[in-house]
Enzyme design. Structure first.
Site, mmCIF file in Angstrom:
data_model
loop_
_atom_site.group_PDB
_atom_site.id
_atom_site.type_symbol
_atom_site.label_atom_id
_atom_site.label_comp_id
_atom_site.label_asym_id
_atom_site.label_seq_id
_atom_site.Cartn_x
_atom_site.Cartn_y
_atom_site.Cartn_z
ATOM 1 N N THR A 122 116.743 -67.063 -66.449
ATOM 2 C CA THR A 122 116.361 -66.185 -67.559
ATOM 3 C C THR A 122 115.121 -65.396 -67.147
ATOM 4 O O THR A 122 114.091 -65.995 -66.813
ATOM 5 C CB THR A 122 116.075 -67.028 -68.812
ATOM 6 O OG1 THR A 122 117.233 -67.811 -69.090
ATOM 7 C CG2 THR A 122 115.736 -66.147 -70.009
ATOM 8 N N PHE A 253 122.281 -73.847 -86.173
ATOM 9 C CA PHE A 253 120.847 -73.555 -85.971
ATOM 10 C C PHE A 253 120.074 -73.394 -87.269
ATOM 11 O O PHE A 253 119.066 -72.704 -87.327
ATOM 12 C CB PHE A 253 120.656 -72.364 -85.009
ATOM 13 C CG PHE A 253 120.725 -72.832 -83.591
ATOM 14 C CD1 PHE A 253 121.939 -73.230 -83.034
ATOM 15 C CD2 PHE A 253 119.586 -72.947 -82.813
ATOM 16 C CE1 PHE A 253 122.010 -73.737 -81.747
ATOM 17 C CE2 PHE A 253 119.649 -73.454 -81.523
ATOM 18 C CZ PHE A 253 120.876 -73.844 -80.997
ATOM 19 N N ALA A 256 116.800 -78.028 -90.293
ATOM 20 C CA ALA A 256 115.335 -78.036 -90.429
ATOM 21 C C ALA A 256 114.790 -79.355 -89.909
ATOM 22 O O ALA A 256 115.493 -80.362 -89.854
ATOM 23 C CB ALA A 256 114.963 -77.856 -91.897
ATOM 24 N N CYS A 264 113.568 -73.840 -72.605
ATOM 25 C CA CYS A 264 114.100 -72.479 -72.787
ATOM 26 C C CYS A 264 113.516 -71.737 -73.988
ATOM 27 O O CYS A 264 112.743 -70.802 -73.811
ATOM 28 C CB CYS A 264 115.618 -72.532 -72.885
ATOM 29 S SG CYS A 264 116.386 -73.048 -71.328
HETATM 30 N N1 LIG Z 1 118.152 -75.672 -68.603
HETATM 31 C C1 LIG Z 1 119.023 -74.934 -69.270
HETATM 32 O O1 LIG Z 1 119.740 -75.412 -70.153
HETATM 33 C C2 LIG Z 1 119.159 -73.460 -68.973
HETATM 34 C C3 LIG Z 1 120.195 -72.737 -69.573
HETATM 35 C C4 LIG Z 1 120.285 -71.367 -69.339
HETATM 36 C C5 LIG Z 1 119.349 -70.731 -68.541
HETATM 37 N N2 LIG Z 1 118.344 -71.465 -67.995
HETATM 38 C C6 LIG Z 1 117.385 -70.782 -67.106
HETATM 39 O O2 LIG Z 1 117.721 -71.198 -65.787
HETATM 40 C C7 LIG Z 1 116.557 -71.258 -64.970
HETATM 41 C C8 LIG Z 1 116.449 -72.649 -64.368
HETATM 42 O O3 LIG Z 1 116.222 -73.555 -65.410
HETATM 43 P P1 LIG Z 1 116.397 -75.125 -65.192
HETATM 44 O O4 LIG Z 1 116.271 -75.740 -66.523
HETATM 45 O O5 LIG Z 1 117.593 -75.400 -64.368
HETATM 46 O O6 LIG Z 1 115.077 -75.437 -64.327
HETATM 47 P P2 LIG Z 1 114.817 -76.686 -63.373
HETATM 48 O O7 LIG Z 1 113.364 -76.749 -63.191
HETATM 49 O O8 LIG Z 1 115.572 -77.876 -63.857
HETATM 50 O O9 LIG Z 1 115.512 -76.255 -61.998
HETATM 51 C C9 LIG Z 1 114.995 -75.315 -61.121
HETATM 52 C C10 LIG Z 1 115.293 -75.788 -59.693
HETATM 53 O O10 LIG Z 1 114.942 -74.758 -58.789
HETATM 54 C C11 LIG Z 1 114.401 -75.385 -57.630
HETATM 55 N N3 LIG Z 1 113.632 -74.393 -56.851
HETATM 56 C C12 LIG Z 1 112.407 -73.880 -57.116
HETATM 57 N N4 LIG Z 1 112.068 -72.988 -56.171
HETATM 58 C C13 LIG Z 1 113.098 -72.936 -55.299
HETATM 59 C C14 LIG Z 1 113.360 -72.188 -54.138
HETATM 60 N N5 LIG Z 1 112.470 -71.306 -53.672
HETATM 61 N N6 LIG Z 1 114.527 -72.376 -53.491
HETATM 62 C C15 LIG Z 1 115.431 -73.260 -53.962
HETATM 63 N N7 LIG Z 1 115.243 -73.998 -55.065
HETATM 64 C C16 LIG Z 1 114.098 -73.830 -55.728
HETATM 65 C C17 LIG Z 1 113.579 -76.527 -58.159
HETATM 66 O O11 LIG Z 1 113.317 -77.503 -57.181
HETATM 67 C C18 LIG Z 1 114.504 -77.028 -59.281
HETATM 68 O O12 LIG Z 1 115.394 -78.023 -58.816
HETATM 69 C C19 LIG Z 1 115.413 -70.857 -65.884
HETATM 70 O O13 LIG Z 1 115.211 -69.468 -65.766
HETATM 71 C C20 LIG Z 1 115.936 -71.176 -67.268
HETATM 72 O O14 LIG Z 1 115.309 -70.400 -68.262
HETATM 73 C C21 LIG Z 1 118.233 -72.821 -68.160
HETATM 74 O O1 LIG Z 2 119.341 -76.180 -86.018
HETATM 75 C C1 LIG Z 2 118.664 -76.500 -85.050
HETATM 76 C C2 LIG Z 2 119.124 -76.384 -83.713
HETATM 77 C C3 LIG Z 2 118.278 -76.750 -82.671
HETATM 78 N N1 LIG Z 2 117.035 -77.223 -82.929
HETATM 79 C C4 LIG Z 2 116.132 -77.562 -81.804
HETATM 80 O O2 LIG Z 2 116.084 -76.455 -80.927
HETATM 81 C C5 LIG Z 2 115.875 -76.874 -79.585
HETATM 82 C C6 LIG Z 2 116.856 -76.204 -78.659
HETATM 83 O O3 LIG Z 2 118.150 -76.683 -78.922
HETATM 84 P P1 LIG Z 2 119.413 -76.079 -78.155
HETATM 85 O O4 LIG Z 2 119.388 -74.608 -78.273
HETATM 86 O O5 LIG Z 2 120.616 -76.788 -78.605
HETATM 87 O O6 LIG Z 2 119.081 -76.543 -76.679
HETATM 88 P P2 LIG Z 2 118.897 -75.847 -75.273
HETATM 89 O O7 LIG Z 2 119.645 -76.705 -74.323
HETATM 90 O O8 LIG Z 2 117.447 -75.571 -75.072
HETATM 91 O O9 LIG Z 2 119.693 -74.447 -75.325
HETATM 92 C C7 LIG Z 2 119.083 -73.204 -75.638
HETATM 93 O O10 LIG Z 2 118.426 -72.659 -74.507
HETATM 94 C C8 LIG Z 2 119.290 -72.491 -73.355
HETATM 95 C C9 LIG Z 2 118.432 -71.996 -72.213
HETATM 96 O O11 LIG Z 2 118.127 -70.641 -72.333
HETATM 97 C C10 LIG Z 2 120.390 -71.508 -73.718
HETATM 98 O O12 LIG Z 2 121.239 -71.319 -72.596
HETATM 99 C C11 LIG Z 2 121.170 -72.037 -74.908
HETATM 100 O O13 LIG Z 2 122.170 -71.089 -75.285
HETATM 101 C C12 LIG Z 2 120.206 -72.259 -76.067
HETATM 102 O O14 LIG Z 2 120.901 -72.837 -77.170
HETATM 103 C C13 LIG Z 2 115.944 -78.403 -79.617
HETATM 104 O O15 LIG Z 2 114.611 -78.904 -79.604
HETATM 105 C C14 LIG Z 2 116.621 -78.720 -80.944
HETATM 106 O O16 LIG Z 2 116.211 -79.951 -81.470
HETATM 107 C C15 LIG Z 2 116.578 -77.340 -84.235
HETATM 108 O O17 LIG Z 2 115.434 -77.747 -84.467
HETATM 109 N N2 LIG Z 2 117.406 -76.983 -85.258
#
Ligand SMILES: NC(=O)c1ccc[n+]([C@@H]2O[C@H](COP(=O)([O-])OP(=O)(O)OC[C@H]3O[C@@H](n4cnc5c(N)ncnc54)[C@H](O)[C@@H]3O)[C@@H](O)[C@H]2O)c1
Ligand SMILES: O=c1ccn([C@@H]2O[C@H](COP(=O)(O)OP(=O)(O)O[C@H]3O[C@H](CO)[C@@H](O)[C@H](O)[C@H]3O)[C@@H](O)[C@H]2O)c(=O)[nH]1
Length: 475
Positions: A122, A253, A256, A264
């Site tokens: 992101t 979402f 409450a 994120c």
């Molecule tokens: N966690 C989610 O649910 C989720 C969902 C959608 C988008 N995102 C986005 O995806 C991105 C990653 O999030 P995440 O939660 O997986 O983070 P994370 O910290 O779990 O994973 C990131 C990984 O990248 C690795 N890394 C860092 N620098 C590196 C490099 N130079 N080369 C190779 N690997 C390297 C780290 O060691 C780590 O394992 C963020 O931008 C986040 O906002 C996360």
């Molecule tokens: O009605 C609700 C729904 C969620 N939450 C809280 O909101 C946070 C985020 O929840 P959720 O969005 O389900 O979890 P994530 O895994 O962080 O996912 C969000 O963040 C990701 C990373 O960007 C996106 O990819 C997803 O679409 C987006 O839902 C948590 O602390 C939940 O407890 C509430 O308090 N009330």
């Protein structure tokens, strides 16, 4: 197709395993050699339902391999997904892009064939354009490398199903070739009818940030309503149900409680605020400051209510904390509302015991002070108050009668509005929740129902009392 996935954390490990599961040959890359060793052995380095099964299946089938070598990645494929972290900067609200930049700076000079670098992390709107310049200036002569953005919308706890059956795929591309390549990557999903939005990179980047901003706004909206409910005696759970029946609003979402956390939503709305300021449209999205503030206020309101229920002091009191992760079905404690509350009540002198089904190891790294228990009963033993802070299904299955036998006083704050208050009250518990009126089934003299608390002694009024931080009653 051959693909690499660079960054194998919560997003990248799942993306790599799912891409292998739909038939691609995938090489996962990370700088963390411990993570790579676990993944290569078919072990998930974090808790995510369904991930162990697809990791094992695809590593055994030889479709999924892992390395720490970017050179190996450059040699292996000409489509590279970038999934590294983009945390909040330490010195501002903005996103820290150093990991994304490190990947493109490392990869670009190693490319020997025309390649597509597809960002999934992101990022602030405009990042693809900046990275394109960075890549173009570093590739070898004769090599053409395009940068595209394909934001990810998976939720932790549902990451595998969200990746294999997403609501939509969004790709931001600058050439028909990039669009065709991504259609090929996602061909099984497209065949299954998943919506595919192909647009320019700026729009794709913005879709992601706008989606998370909207979700955060929905949560803070219902939490703002919870505060109004507390002041007026209305019930936020019924309110959310009734609002949700309107198809234009929807129930999702609108739960409450303690508010949003995780890796994120919090950092993404802040990064959006920072980017909008840079683009001189900060005022247009300034409401997100309030979304953030309302969100944090729920943590404070929970601490205030807890202190009130303990008679105004945490010192010398034992508090059981149920839940440490930012949401159930994840071991992730990044910006966890539960841990923030736990840290604050420790700072105010409480002796706490924390239980979490999957998050204890990570929680201990962030908040090392308290005792952590693997057994809920142990966490609740002799507690003056139980805080239900993360709504794991295990907690909904607890037997309130059995639990009342181990605590010092059967007092509970259900900060996620996820337990059945009637069930707990029948078992003698005094249950409070943000946004819910104090339930008074049979008013006693003066309109107050009195419940005797075993062991600790002393009656606890279930009606609003003077100084009750949630009470709309005259003080
Ligand atoms: N966690 C989610 O649910 C989720 C969902 C959608 C988008 N995102 C986005 O995806 C991105 C990653 O999030 P995440 O939660 O997986 O983070 P994370 O910290 O779990 O994973 C990131 C990984 O990248 C690795 N890394 C860092 N620098 C590196 C490099 N130079 N080369 C190779 N690997 C390297 C780290 O060691 C780590 O394992 C963020 O931008 C986040 O906002 C996360
Ligand atoms: O009605 C609700 C729904 C969620 N939450 C809280 O909101 C946070 C985020 O929840 P959720 O969005 O389900 O979890 P994530 O895994 O962080 O996912 C969000 O963040 C990701 C990373 O960007 C996106 O990819 C997803 O679409 C987006 O839902 C948590 O602390 C939940 O407890 C509430 O308090 N009330």
């Amino acid at each position: 197709m051959r693909l690499t996935v660079i960054g194998t954390g919560y997003l990248g490990a799942v993306h790599a395993a799912c891409m292998a599961d739909i038939g691609h040959d995938v090489l996962g890359v990370d700088t963390d050699s411990g993570k790579i060793a676990a993944l290569a052995a078919g072990r998930a380095p974090f808790f995510e339902p369904g991930l162990p099964e697809i990791l094992i299946r695809n590593t055994r089938a030889g479709r999924l391999r892992f390395t720490t070598s970017l050179q190996e990645a450059a040699d292996f494929a000409d489509v590279h997904f970038v999934c590294v972290g983009t945390p909040q900067r330490a010195d501002s609200l903005a996103a820290d892009l150093r990991h994304v930049e490190a990947v493109v700076d490392g990869l670009a000079p190693l490319l020997t064939r025309d390649s597509l670098i597809v960002g999934k992390s992101t990022v602030p709107v405009g990042t693809t354009r900046t990275l394109t310049r960075r890549v173009t200036s570093q590739v070898r002569p004769g090599v053409d490398a395009e940068v595209a953005w394909n934001p990810e919308f998976l939720r932790e706890g549902f990451a595998v199903q969200d990746t294999l059956r997403p609501d939509r795929l969004v790709v931001g591309v600058t050439s028909p070739h990039a669009d065709r390549t991504l259609r090929d990557v996602y061909e099984p999903m497209l065949r299954a009818g998943v919506a595919y939005v192909s647009t320019d990179p700026a729009t794709a980047e913005l879709v992601k940030v706008a989606a998370n901003s909207f979700l955060a706004t929905k949560i803070s909206f219902i939490n703002a309503m919870a505060e109004v409910c507390d002041a007026s005696g209305a019930d936020v759970v019924t309110l959310a149900e009734a609002l949700g029946h309107d198809a234009r609003i929807g129930r999702a979402f609108l739960s409450a409680g303690l508010g949003f956390g995780g890796g994120c939503l919090p950092k993404d709305i802040r990064a959006f605020l920072a980017r909008a300021e840079e683009l001189q449209v900060g005022e247009a999205v300034s409401f997100l400051h309030q979304v953030d503030q309302i969100n944090h206020r729920q943590r404070r309101r929970t601490v205030d209510l807890a202190r009130h229920l303990l008679g105004g002091e945490f010192a010398g009191r034992r508090v059981a904390v149920l839940g440490a992760t930012f949401k159930p079905d994840s071991d992730d404690v990044r910006d966890s509302p539960a841990l923030a509350v736990a840290a604050e009540i420790v700072a105010q002198g409480a002796d706490i015991r924390v239980h979490d089904p999957e998050g204890i190891d990570n929680a201990q790294l962030v908040l090392p002070g308290p005792s952590y228990c693997t057994d809920v009963m142990e966490a609740c033993r002799d507690a003056d108050l139980v805080l239900h802070l993360t709504e794991w299904r295990q907690y909904r299955a607890l037997d309130p009668v059995k639990l009342s036998q181990v605590v010092r006083a059967p007092r509970m704050i259900d900060a996620r509005n996820a337990l059945d208050p009637a069930l707990w009250r029948e078992a003698g518990w005094h249950v409070r929740a943000l946004g819910r009126p104090v339930h008074v089934p049979t008013p006693g003299p003066g309109g107050t129902l009195r419940v005797t608390i075993p062991q600790a002694g002393g009656p606890v009024s279930t009606a609003p009392t003077p100084g009750d931080p949630l009470s709309g009653a005259p003080k």
